[in-house]
Design an enzyme around this catalytic site. Structure first.
Site, PDB file in Angstrom:
ATOM      1  N   ARG A 120      22.909  50.556  37.479  1.00  0.00           N
ATOM      2  CA  ARG A 120      22.214  49.274  37.363  1.00  0.00           C
ATOM      3  C   ARG A 120      21.283  49.027  38.544  1.00  0.00           C
ATOM      4  NH1 ARG A 120      27.366  47.943  35.162  1.00  0.00           N
ATOM      5  NH2 ARG A 120      27.242  46.915  33.115  1.00  0.00           N
ATOM      6  N   THR A 157      30.159  47.796  47.554  1.00  0.00           N
ATOM      7  CA  THR A 157      31.254  46.939  48.011  1.00  0.00           C
ATOM      8  C   THR A 157      32.590  47.575  47.635  1.00  0.00           C
ATOM      9  OG1 THR A 157      31.155  45.628  45.960  1.00  0.00           O
ATOM     10  CG2 THR A 157      29.880  44.838  47.854  1.00  0.00           C
ATOM     11  N   ASN A 180      25.583  41.400  49.807  1.00  0.00           N
ATOM     12  CA  ASN A 180      24.641  40.742  48.908  1.00  0.00           C
ATOM     13  C   ASN A 180      23.288  40.674  49.610  1.00  0.00           C
ATOM     14  OD1 ASN A 180      23.190  38.514  47.468  1.00  0.00           O
ATOM     15  ND2 ASN A 180      25.111  38.402  46.344  1.00  0.00           N
ATOM     16  N   HIS A 211      31.064  38.023  37.492  1.00  0.00           N
ATOM     17  CA  HIS A 211      30.169  39.172  37.391  1.00  0.00           C
ATOM     18  C   HIS A 211      30.311  39.836  36.023  1.00  0.00           C
ATOM     19  CE1 HIS A 211      29.942  38.815  41.795  1.00  0.00           C
ATOM     20  NE2 HIS A 211      28.805  39.476  41.689  1.00  0.00           N
ATOM     21  N   LYS A 264      31.842  45.493  36.599  1.00  0.00           N
ATOM     22  CA  LYS A 264      32.047  45.483  38.046  1.00  0.00           C
ATOM     23  C   LYS A 264      33.476  45.895  38.374  1.00  0.00           C
ATOM     24  CE  LYS A 264      31.322  42.756  42.245  1.00  0.00           C
ATOM     25  NZ  LYS A 264      30.560  43.841  42.890  1.00  0.00           N
TER      26      LYS A 264
END
Length: 247
Positions: free
Chosen positions: A11, A85, A109, A139, A143
Site C-alpha cells: 500500500r 511500526t 506517522n 485502520h 493492518k
C-alpha cells in the site's frame, strides 16, 4: 533527489512511488518480496544500495524486513526513513544502533496533522489532569500491529505528561474503571486509512480530539519530506517530529 523504495508493491510502497513521480523525484530502485513482480527482488537489497547509492531509502514494510534494510543502509552509509511500526525492543535497539553509521529516521506517522494532534492532546491532558482518558484508533482490515504505532506514540505522550498509567486494552466482563488507567481500543475494518481519537471526560463534560487521514498520500508526502531532510543530516537516530517542526 534519488530514493530507493522498499515494499514497493505494498500500500505505502505504491503511494511513495506515485508521490515521487509527481514531485519529480527519481526512484533509484524499488524492491519487493512479491515473486510475481518485475521489480527488484528484496533479497538483493544490500547490493542494490551499494550499486545505486541513493540519497535516501524509504521503507514501509514489516519489522523483520526493516531491520534487514536498516542494517544494510547503515553498512553503506545511506540514510533511511522507516515508516514501519510494530517493532519490539530488540529491533528498536538495532535501529538506534544503526544511527551510529548512517542517518536513520523512524516515524510512526508522517502526517503533519497527527503531529498537531499529539501536541494538542499533550496540552489537554496537562490542563485536565483529573479527567478520564480513552484512546481509540481505526485502520484497514489488513493492518497487522495493534494498537497502531501512532496510538502508542499518543499514549507515550500522555504518560510523559501525566505519569505512567495502566493501559487497559478493550473491556470485557466485570471491569469497572480504575483511577489513572487509560482505555485503549483498536478497530480493524474495511479500507480505513487511519483514524485516531483521544477522549477526555470529567466534570460533566467531554473533550474529543480526532485526526482522520483521508488518503495515504498524506503519509507518502511526509515520508518524502523526511527523506529530503534526512539526506542532509549526519549519522544519528531521528524521529519525524524533528522534520515536522521545520515544515
Amino acid at each position: 533527489m534519488r530514493v530507493g523504495v522498499t515494499g514497493a508493491t505494498g500500500r505505502m510502497g505504491r503511494e511513495i512511488r506515485e508521490a515521487a513521480a509527481a514531485r519529480g523525484v527519481e526512484v533509484a530502485f524499488a524492491t519487493t518480496r512479491d515473486p510475481g513482480s518485475d521489480l527488484d527482488p528484496a533479497g538483493e537489497f544490500a547490493s542494490l544500495v551499494e550499486r545505486e547509492n541513493p540519497d535516501a531509502v524509504v521503507d514501509f514494510t514489516v519489522p523483520e524486513a526493516s531491520v534487514e534494510y536498516v542494517t544494510a543502509c547503515a553498512a553503506a552509509g545511506v540514510p533511511i526513513v522507516v515508516g514501519t511500526t510494530g517493532f519490539d525492543d530488540d529491533q528498536l535497539g538495532t535501529l538506534r544502533d544503526a544511527g551510529s553509521d548512517a542517518p536513520v529516521l523512524l516515524g510512526a506517522n508522517f502526517s503533519r496533522g497527527v503531529q498537531a494532534l499529539l501536541d494538542a492532546v499533550e496540552a489537554a491532558v496537562g490542563a485536565l489532569p483529573e479527567y478520564d482518558v480513552e484512546v481509540t484508533e481505526t485502520h484497514h482490515n489488513g493492518k497487522r500491529d495493534a494498537p497502531s504505532g501512532t496510538a502508542n506514540v499518543l499514549l507515550d505522550r500522555i504518560d510523559d505528561t501525566r505519569g505512567d498509567s495502566e493501559r487497559v486494552h478493550g473491556r470485557v466482563g466485570d471491569q469497572p474503571r480504575e483511577d489513572g488507567e487509560i482505555g485503549v481500543h483498536a478497530r480493524r475494518a474495511g479500507d480505513v486509512t487511519g483514524e485516531h481519537e483521544a477522549l477526555l471526560a470529567g466534570n460533566d463534560e467531554v473533550l474529543e480530539l480526532t485526526h482522520r487521514a483521508g488518503d495515504r498520500s498524506v503519509f507518502a508526502a511526509g515520508a518524502l519530506d523526511a527523506a529530503a531532510w534526512l539526506a542532509d543530516q549526519p549519522a544519528d537516530f531521528y524521529r519525524f517530529e524533528a522534520v515536522a517542526s521545520e515544515l
